[in-house]
Write a protein that holds these residues in place. Structure first.
Motif, mmCIF file in Angstrom:
data_model
loop_
_atom_site.group_PDB
_atom_site.id
_atom_site.type_symbol
_atom_site.label_atom_id
_atom_site.label_comp_id
_atom_site.label_asym_id
_atom_site.label_seq_id
_atom_site.Cartn_x
_atom_site.Cartn_y
_atom_site.Cartn_z
ATOM 1 N N MET A 155 16.139 -4.758 8.052
ATOM 2 C CA MET A 155 14.876 -4.729 7.304
ATOM 3 C C MET A 155 13.759 -4.514 8.318
ATOM 4 O O MET A 155 13.727 -5.177 9.355
ATOM 5 N N THR A 156 12.881 -3.570 8.011
ATOM 6 C CA THR A 156 11.716 -3.372 8.868
ATOM 7 C C THR A 156 10.450 -3.506 8.038
ATOM 8 O O THR A 156 10.421 -3.136 6.863
ATOM 9 N N VAL A 157 9.425 -4.042 8.660
ATOM 10 C CA VAL A 157 8.150 -4.261 7.976
ATOM 11 C C VAL A 157 7.031 -3.764 8.883
ATOM 12 O O VAL A 157 6.953 -4.145 10.054
ATOM 13 N N LYS A 158 6.200 -2.882 8.320
ATOM 14 C CA LYS A 158 5.040 -2.380 9.071
ATOM 15 C C LYS A 158 3.807 -2.472 8.184
ATOM 16 O O LYS A 158 3.920 -2.475 6.951
ATOM 17 N N SER A 159 2.642 -2.536 8.815
ATOM 18 C CA SER A 159 1.403 -2.547 8.030
ATOM 19 C C SER A 159 0.279 -1.977 8.867
ATOM 20 O O SER A 159 0.358 -1.950 10.108
ATOM 21 N N SER A 160 -0.785 -1.568 8.170
ATOM 22 C CA SER A 160 -1.940 -1.020 8.900
ATOM 23 C C SER A 160 -2.648 -2.124 9.683
ATOM 24 O O SER A 160 -3.394 -1.852 10.613
ATOM 25 N N ALA A 161 -2.403 -3.398 9.316
ATOM 26 C CA ALA A 161 -2.994 -4.509 10.083
ATOM 27 C C ALA A 161 -2.319 -4.669 11.446
ATOM 28 O O ALA A 161 -2.844 -5.346 12.322
ATOM 29 N N GLY A 162 -1.127 -4.067 11.608
ATOM 30 C CA GLY A 162 -0.464 -4.120 12.903
ATOM 31 C C GLY A 162 0.920 -4.731 12.901
ATOM 32 O O GLY A 162 1.544 -4.862 13.954
ATOM 33 N N SER A 163 1.429 -5.092 11.720
ATOM 34 C CA SER A 163 2.788 -5.651 11.690
ATOM 35 C C SER A 163 3.805 -4.583 12.079
ATOM 36 O O SER A 163 3.680 -3.413 11.686
ATOM 37 N N TRP A 268 10.985 -9.684 -0.697
ATOM 38 C CA TRP A 268 9.784 -9.133 -1.328
ATOM 39 C C TRP A 268 9.680 -9.531 -2.800
ATOM 40 O O TRP A 268 10.669 -9.836 -3.452
ATOM 41 N N GLY A 269 8.443 -9.513 -3.294
ATOM 42 C CA GLY A 269 8.134 -9.985 -4.645
ATOM 43 C C GLY A 269 8.286 -8.898 -5.683
ATOM 44 O O GLY A 269 7.938 -7.744 -5.446
ATOM 45 N N LEU A 270 8.784 -9.304 -6.859
ATOM 46 C CA LEU A 270 9.031 -8.349 -7.943
ATOM 47 C C LEU A 270 8.516 -8.857 -9.290
ATOM 48 O O LEU A 270 8.932 -8.352 -10.324
ATOM 49 N N GLN A 271 7.634 -9.849 -9.261
ATOM 50 C CA GLN A 271 7.191 -10.447 -10.526
ATOM 51 C C GLN A 271 5.758 -9.984 -10.851
ATOM 52 O O GLN A 271 4.797 -10.490 -10.261
ATOM 53 N N PRO A 272 5.607 -9.065 -11.812
ATOM 54 C CA PRO A 272 4.258 -8.561 -12.103
ATOM 55 C C PRO A 272 3.343 -9.601 -12.736
ATOM 56 O O PRO A 272 2.122 -9.450 -12.705
ATOM 57 N N ARG A 273 3.909 -10.660 -13.319
ATOM 58 C CA ARG A 273 3.055 -11.695 -13.924
ATOM 59 C C ARG A 273 2.651 -12.771 -12.921
ATOM 60 O O ARG A 273 1.857 -13.653 -13.229
ATOM 61 N N CYS A 326 2.128 -4.253 2.798
ATOM 62 C CA CYS A 326 3.105 -3.908 3.832
ATOM 63 C C CYS A 326 3.976 -2.739 3.375
ATOM 64 O O CYS A 326 4.119 -2.473 2.182
ATOM 65 N N ASP A 327 4.571 -2.056 4.352
ATOM 66 C CA ASP A 327 5.657 -1.103 4.105
ATOM 67 C C ASP A 327 6.955 -1.818 4.466
ATOM 68 O O ASP A 327 7.104 -2.272 5.604
ATOM 69 N N ILE A 328 7.861 -1.912 3.509
ATOM 70 C CA ILE A 328 9.139 -2.589 3.764
ATOM 71 C C ILE A 328 10.254 -1.573 3.593
ATOM 72 O O ILE A 328 10.320 -0.865 2.576
ATOM 73 N N ARG A 329 11.128 -1.515 4.582
ATOM 74 C CA ARG A 329 12.305 -0.647 4.488
ATOM 75 C C ARG A 329 13.557 -1.487 4.635
ATOM 76 O O ARG A 329 13.594 -2.415 5.447
ATOM 77 N N VAL A 330 14.570 -1.174 3.848
ATOM 78 C CA VAL A 330 15.897 -1.740 4.096
ATOM 79 C C VAL A 330 16.804 -0.555 4.411
ATOM 80 O O VAL A 330 16.945 0.349 3.600
ATOM 81 N N ASP A 331 17.336 -0.590 5.621
ATOM 82 C CA ASP A 331 18.010 0.590 6.188
ATOM 83 C C ASP A 331 17.068 1.791 6.040
ATOM 84 O O ASP A 331 15.921 1.703 6.437
ATOM 85 N N VAL A 336 9.061 -0.920 -0.510
ATOM 86 C CA VAL A 336 7.662 -1.263 -0.779
ATOM 87 C C VAL A 336 6.783 -0.394 0.117
ATOM 88 O O VAL A 336 7.044 -0.291 1.315
ATOM 89 N N ALA A 337 5.782 0.261 -0.484
ATOM 90 C CA ALA A 337 4.848 1.101 0.278
ATOM 91 C C ALA A 337 3.441 0.559 0.073
ATOM 92 O O ALA A 337 2.933 0.553 -1.047
ATOM 93 N N GLU A 338 2.847 0.087 1.163
ATOM 94 C CA GLU A 338 1.500 -0.527 1.116
ATOM 95 C C GLU A 338 1.360 -1.510 -0.044
ATOM 96 O O GLU A 338 0.389 -1.494 -0.794
ATOM 97 N N GLY A 339 2.378 -2.337 -0.212
ATOM 98 C CA GLY A 339 2.318 -3.377 -1.241
ATOM 99 C C GLY A 339 2.703 -2.931 -2.636
ATOM 100 O O GLY A 339 2.620 -3.721 -3.578
ATOM 101 N N GLU A 340 3.132 -1.684 -2.799
ATOM 102 C CA GLU A 340 3.601 -1.196 -4.107
ATOM 103 C C GLU A 340 5.115 -1.058 -4.074
ATOM 104 O O GLU A 340 5.653 -0.450 -3.130
ATOM 105 N N VAL A 341 5.776 -1.588 -5.084
ATOM 106 C CA VAL A 341 7.232 -1.436 -5.155
ATOM 107 C C VAL A 341 7.543 0.023 -5.502
ATOM 108 O O VAL A 341 7.046 0.547 -6.503
ATOM 109 N N VAL A 342 8.338 0.677 -4.654
ATOM 110 C CA VAL A 342 8.630 2.099 -4.891
ATOM 111 C C VAL A 342 10.117 2.365 -5.129
ATOM 112 O O VAL A 342 10.476 3.405 -5.682
#
Ligand SMILES: [Fe+2]
Length: 350
Positions: A155-163, A268-273, A326-331, A336-342
């Motif tokens: 799992m990799t996590v990157k963000s514009s804040a510097g993660s 990562w979170g998947l609950q829209p409510r 955040c951008d989250i990648r698994v393999d 997740v792209a900039e906090g949006e589930v894709v």
């Protein structure tokens, strides 16, 4: 406004139905003096209406002298059940336990689950339970994401804040939370709607930069400035920034235990409510703020214990930290792209 008792009872009936409670089942209501009386009553009534055999296990409350604050996650490991073999046996005898007290992160909970007993934690205020009443759609979306995470090796996590964070995976299982307990030995938490795993021991590394607005639990604070965590060989080795970094550093050091710095669950979170903003509308003693842990598209990172999956780190300090954007990648798959589930597509809200 307040949920009325009739509504709360109907909601419990729905969740217990999803949890396969019927006349063949025994249901234990685990409570202490601080349990929400409305929740205890609604859970009891709903289980009775479904024909289950119902009983209560009430334990004296337990507070470790080291604990700071009243949040239920502010001290992990020891609970009112620690060393109470008779009560543990009474709980193991149930098919399902509604936990209104909080056994999470205790070795006793793991032992109970191993007997096949299911545990549903319900400690948030009834109004929060109502907003995030679990559905089969919630489960379907979480399970779609779990099918990807279960096979992942990184799992990799990157963000514009510097993660820029990397966690090799595979040593520990994937855990899903969708709000009900429909399998033997399953633990879940109403409300929830997210998934996670643990990095391979001593392999996570990189930098996580908490940005303004990210959430620190159990502090129940929104970061007002950036906090940088440096991670080497599975442990947080440096925390720097301004006042808020100093606060986090001092809080973790207070426990005087090197294991508090170990990386715990990541996912990562998947609950829209679940709402990023909800914490701002609650007092700190209202609950444990599952909104922060579950909101759609977060990266939920944590430190401390790993006993839930059979690890050896039984350490009292557990930080849950929810990062946005955040951008989250698994393999090779970006989930997740900039906090949006894709991805995967079946995990997205349609
Ligand atoms: Fe956690």
């Amino acid at each position: 406004m307040a949920v009325n008792q009739s509504q709360l009872g109907q909601m419990f009936e729905q969740v217990l139905r999803l949890s396969k409670v019927d006349a063949s089942q025994s249901v234990a209501i685990l409570k202490s003096h601080y349990s929400d009386a409305r929740t205890v009553q609604a859970a009891t009534d709903a289980a009775l209406r479904l024909g289950a055999k119902v009983y209560s296990v009430e334990l004296p409350s337990f507070n470790h002298p080291t604990a700071m604050g009243n949040d239920m996650t502010a001290y992990c490991g020891d609970t009112a059940l620690t060393g109470n073999i008779a009560a543990q046996k009474a709980l193991e005898a149930a098919d399902l336990i509604v936990d209104t007290m909080m056994l999470l992160h205790s070795p006793e909970q793991e032992q109970i689950l191993k007997t096949g007993t299911r545990i549903l934690l319900a400690v948030e205020p009834p109004e929060v339970l109502a907003r995030m009443l679990p559905t089969e759609e919630d489960k379907a979306r979480v399970m779609a994401a779990a099918a990807v995470l279960e096979k992942a090796r990184m799992m990799t996590v990157k963000s514009s804040a510097g993660s820029d964070f990397r966690a090799p995976l595979g040593q520990y299982p994937t855990v899903t939370e969708y709000g009900y307990v429909d399998e033997p030995g399953r633990w879940d938490h109403w409300p929830s709607g997210f998934l996670f795993t643990w990095p391979n021991e001593e392999q996570a590394e990189g930098v996580l930069v908490l940005d303004v607005g990210d959430i620190l639990l159990p502090f129940k604070t929104y970061a007002r400035e950036r906090i940088t965590l440096e991670i080497e060989k599975g442990f947080v080795t440096r925390i720097h920034g301004g006042f808020e970094a100093e606060y986090l550093r001092d809080y973790m050091a207070y426990f005087n235990d090197p294991e508090v710095y170990g990386i715990s669950h990541i996912g990562w979170g998947l609950q829209p409510r679940a709402q990023w903003t909800a914490m701002g509308l609650h007092d700190k003693n209202d609950g444990m703020c599952m909104d922060a842990r579950a909101f759609y598209g977060n990266f939920l990172f944590s430190t401390g214990p790993n006993t839930e999956v059979g690890g050896t780190r039984k350490t009292p300090c557990h930080m849950d930290i929810a990062l946005r954007r955040c951008d989250i990648r698994v393999d090779d798959l970006q989930v997740v792209a900039e906090g949006e589930v894709v991805a995967p597509a079946a995990s997205r809200v349609r």
